[in-house]
Motif scaffolding. Structure first.
Motif, PDB file in Angstrom:
ATOM      1  N   ALA A 157       1.039  17.782 -24.618  1.00  0.00           N
ATOM      2  CA  ALA A 157       1.505  16.997 -23.470  1.00  0.00           C
ATOM      3  C   ALA A 157       2.948  17.369 -23.145  1.00  0.00           C
ATOM      4  N   LEU A 158       3.245  17.521 -21.851  1.00  0.00           N
ATOM      5  CA  LEU A 158       4.583  17.916 -21.424  1.00  0.00           C
ATOM      6  C   LEU A 158       5.341  16.780 -20.751  1.00  0.00           C
ATOM      7  N   LEU A 159       4.846  16.334 -19.617  1.00  0.00           N
ATOM      8  CA  LEU A 159       5.589  15.340 -18.835  1.00  0.00           C
ATOM      9  C   LEU A 159       4.653  14.535 -17.947  1.00  0.00           C
ATOM     10  N   ARG A 160       5.183  13.428 -17.476  1.00  0.00           N
ATOM     11  CA  ARG A 160       4.444  12.564 -16.556  1.00  0.00           C
ATOM     12  C   ARG A 160       5.262  12.420 -15.281  1.00  0.00           C
ATOM     13  N   GLU A 161       4.592  12.520 -14.133  1.00  0.00           N
ATOM     14  CA  GLU A 161       5.287  12.348 -12.858  1.00  0.00           C
ATOM     15  C   GLU A 161       4.464  11.454 -11.938  1.00  0.00           C
ATOM     16  N   PRO A 162       5.114  10.775 -10.997  1.00  0.00           N
ATOM     17  CA  PRO A 162       4.379   9.906 -10.083  1.00  0.00           C
ATOM     18  C   PRO A 162       3.614  10.699  -9.029  1.00  0.00           C
ATOM     19  N   LEU A 163       2.519  10.117  -8.574  1.00  0.00           N
ATOM     20  CA  LEU A 163       1.848  10.621  -7.385  1.00  0.00           C
ATOM     21  C   LEU A 163       2.480   9.934  -6.183  1.00  0.00           C
ATOM     22  N   VAL A 164       2.673  10.699  -5.113  1.00  0.00           N
ATOM     23  CA  VAL A 164       3.351  10.148  -3.939  1.00  0.00           C
ATOM     24  C   VAL A 164       2.443  10.218  -2.721  1.00  0.00           C
ATOM     25  N   LEU A 165       2.593   9.236  -1.858  1.00  0.00           N
ATOM     26  CA  LEU A 165       1.862   9.175  -0.599  1.00  0.00           C
ATOM     27  C   LEU A 165       2.736   9.780   0.484  1.00  0.00           C
ATOM     28  N   VAL A 166       2.195  10.727   1.219  1.00  0.00           N
ATOM     29  CA  VAL A 166       2.959  11.447   2.240  1.00  0.00           C
ATOM     30  C   VAL A 166       2.318  11.238   3.605  1.00  0.00           C
ATOM     31  N   GLY A 167       3.151  10.961   4.596  1.00  0.00           N
ATOM     32  CA  GLY A 167       2.660  10.794   5.955  1.00  0.00           C
ATOM     33  C   GLY A 167       3.649  11.348   6.961  1.00  0.00           C
ATOM     34  N   ALA A 168       3.333  11.185   8.235  1.00  0.00           N
ATOM     35  CA  ALA A 168       4.228  11.631   9.298  1.00  0.00           C
ATOM     36  C   ALA A 168       5.530  10.831   9.256  1.00  0.00           C
ATOM     37  N   LYS A 169       6.567  11.387   9.843  1.00  0.00           N
ATOM     38  CA  LYS A 169       7.891  10.761   9.800  1.00  0.00           C
ATOM     39  C   LYS A 169       7.862   9.334  10.339  1.00  0.00           C
ATOM     40  N   VAL A 170       7.022   9.082  11.319  1.00  0.00           N
ATOM     41  CA  VAL A 170       6.989   7.755  11.942  1.00  0.00           C
ATOM     42  C   VAL A 170       6.400   6.691  11.026  1.00  0.00           C
ATOM     43  N   ASP A 171       5.780   7.113   9.908  1.00  0.00           N
ATOM     44  CA  ASP A 171       5.152   6.134   9.031  1.00  0.00           C
ATOM     45  C   ASP A 171       6.175   5.311   8.256  1.00  0.00           C
ATOM     46  N   GLY A 172       7.407   5.777   8.160  1.00  0.00           N
ATOM     47  CA  GLY A 172       8.500   4.961   7.657  1.00  0.00           C
ATOM     48  C   GLY A 172       8.499   4.620   6.188  1.00  0.00           C
ATOM     49  N   MET A 173       7.821   5.376   5.337  1.00  0.00           N
ATOM     50  CA  MET A 173       7.863   5.112   3.899  1.00  0.00           C
ATOM     51  C   MET A 173       9.187   5.600   3.327  1.00  0.00           C
ATOM     52  N   LEU A 174       9.610   4.987   2.216  1.00  0.00           N
ATOM     53  CA  LEU A 174      10.886   5.338   1.599  1.00  0.00           C
ATOM     54  C   LEU A 174      10.684   5.645   0.120  1.00  0.00           C
ATOM     55  N   PRO A 175      11.366   6.691  -0.381  1.00  0.00           N
ATOM     56  CA  PRO A 175      11.202   7.077  -1.790  1.00  0.00           C
ATOM     57  C   PRO A 175      11.602   5.979  -2.773  1.00  0.00           C
ATOM     58  N   ASP A 176      12.545   5.128  -2.398  1.00  0.00           N
ATOM     59  CA  ASP A 176      13.000   4.091  -3.329  1.00  0.00           C
ATOM     60  C   ASP A 176      12.228   2.789  -3.190  1.00  0.00           C
ATOM     61  N   GLU A 177      11.143   2.803  -2.400  1.00  0.00           N
ATOM     62  CA  GLU A 177      10.287   1.623  -2.245  1.00  0.00           C
ATOM     63  C   GLU A 177       8.841   2.018  -2.553  1.00  0.00           C
ATOM     64  N   PRO A 178       8.396   1.879  -3.805  1.00  0.00           N
ATOM     65  CA  PRO A 178       7.032   2.271  -4.165  1.00  0.00           C
ATOM     66  C   PRO A 178       5.989   1.597  -3.283  1.00  0.00           C
ATOM     67  N   ALA A 179       4.993   2.381  -2.896  1.00  0.00           N
ATOM     68  CA  ALA A 179       3.907   1.869  -2.056  1.00  0.00           C
ATOM     69  C   ALA A 179       2.812   1.297  -2.956  1.00  0.00           C
ATOM     70  N   PRO A 180       2.302   0.117  -2.631  1.00  0.00           N
ATOM     71  CA  PRO A 180       1.207  -0.430  -3.433  1.00  0.00           C
ATOM     72  C   PRO A 180      -0.068   0.381  -3.217  1.00  0.00           C
ATOM     73  N   LEU A 181      -0.940   0.388  -4.213  1.00  0.00           N
ATOM     74  CA  LEU A 181      -2.209   1.107  -4.090  1.00  0.00           C
ATOM     75  C   LEU A 181      -3.007   0.609  -2.895  1.00  0.00           C
ATOM     76  N   SER A 182      -2.852  -0.654  -2.568  1.00  0.00           N
ATOM     77  CA  SER A 182      -3.603  -1.242  -1.453  1.00  0.00           C
ATOM     78  C   SER A 182      -3.267  -0.582  -0.122  1.00  0.00           C
ATOM     79  N   MET A 183      -2.133   0.109  -0.051  1.00  0.00           N
ATOM     80  CA  MET A 183      -1.762   0.803   1.180  1.00  0.00           C
ATOM     81  C   MET A 183      -2.744   1.927   1.503  1.00  0.00           C
TER      82      MET A 183
END
Length: 316
Positions: A157-183
């Protein structure tokens, strides 16, 4: 079976002509025809259909051609190992998503420090890399941690990293605000095709919560996943390292998905652990990962296991 028969067979299949293959192999046409007849007898079936314009593979011949190439590669590796001729070669499989954060620095280090080592890099999605391991083609391979690793490979085992949700710029997600799975519930997603590990992880996590998504596009190409998300075709889910150096920071929105992580492991071909080049390759995998983590360029990643934890601490 004499491996030469398979080599002759593949050359005929490539050229579509026994005469041309005989000339290329420096054999007489009757001699090569006898070799083909011997192989067909051993296989118990016709491998070529003969026509005035040359030869064409039968269905059985096509199957043999597809299977013979990796077999010959494995046989070549075996001969090199027995003769200790493979000491200066490394074949490594690395996820496409690791290109900017790991692969390019790793290759640069290896080429500069070991100019006499022949380095072969296989880059692809996890299921493709596992196929290469099952065929015995890789000395080292980085894939998602598996409770049942490929036979003949040791897993670390080496490392663990988060999976990230990516969308168009207008979707307004922020790296410092984790998105709930329900999104992800009910939204259109661009994802790799099954049996990709990331795809399975997303599906199983949502299924446990009674949620599901709409599949917009299936593609195993990481850059296409990101570009389609940028264009608003659908969201995509990728490892966090995919965004480093992608050049899309100003044209997308993204956020880590709360509770979704991917653990990466290094798999080592135990038949090649005698090679000094492979041992140095393993050391550089660990040190390059440690440098990326210590340099804080790998969003949300953290070491897992003793080897990388110690290396990361020494870099700090």
């Amino acid at each position: 079976m004499d491996s030469k028969l398979l080599e002759y067979f593949l050359r005929i299949a490539e050229l579509g002509s026994i005469n041309k293959a005989a000339s290329d192999l420096h054999l007489s046409q009757p001699a090569l025809s006898r070799h083909v007849a011997s192989l067909e007898h051993e296989m118990g079936t016709k491998l070529f259909n003969r026509t005035q314009g040359g030869v064409h593979l039968t269905d059985a011949g096509t199957l043999l051609a597809d299977r013979a190439r990796p077999l010959l590669r494995q046989f070549t590796i075996l001969k090199e190992q027995v003769g200790e001729k493979a000491a200066g070669q490394i074949a490594i499989g690395i996820p496409t998503s690791w290109q900017h954060v790991f692969t390019s620095p790793f290759v640069e280090h290896m080429v500069k420090q070991y100019p006499n080592v022949t380095l072969r890099v296989y880059e692809g999605v996890s299921n493709a890399l596992r196929d290469y391991m099952f065929a015995g083609l890789l000395d080292l391979c980085i894939v998602p941690f598996d409770t049942s690793p490929a036979a003949g490979y040791r897993q670390t085992a080496l490392l663990r990293e988060p999976l990230v949700l990516v969308g168009a710029k207008v979707d307004g997600m922020l790296p410092d605000e984790p998105a709930p799975l329900s999104m992800l519930d009910g939204i259109k997603l661009v994802l790799p095709a099954r049996p990709n590990v990331l795809r399975a992880h997303v599906e199983h996590s949502m299924m446990r919560k009674g949620m599901s998504f709409q599949l917009a596009v299936e593609t195993d190409t990481l850059t296409l996943c990101l570009d389609l998300a940028r264009r608003g075709i659908g969201f995509t889910v990728v490892p966090a390292c995919s965004l480093y150096g992608s050049g899309m920071a100003d044209s997308i929105s993204w956020a880590p998905i709360r509770g979704l992580y991917l653990t990466w492991a290094l798999c080592e071909n135990q038949a090649r652990n005698h090679s000094q080049a492979v041992r140095e390759g393993r050391r550089h995998v660990i040190s390059t990962c440690a440098e990326a983590l210590a340099g804080e360029i790998w969003f949300g990643a953290e070491p897992v296991g003793t080897a990388l934890t110690k290396a990361t601490a020494s870099k700090a």
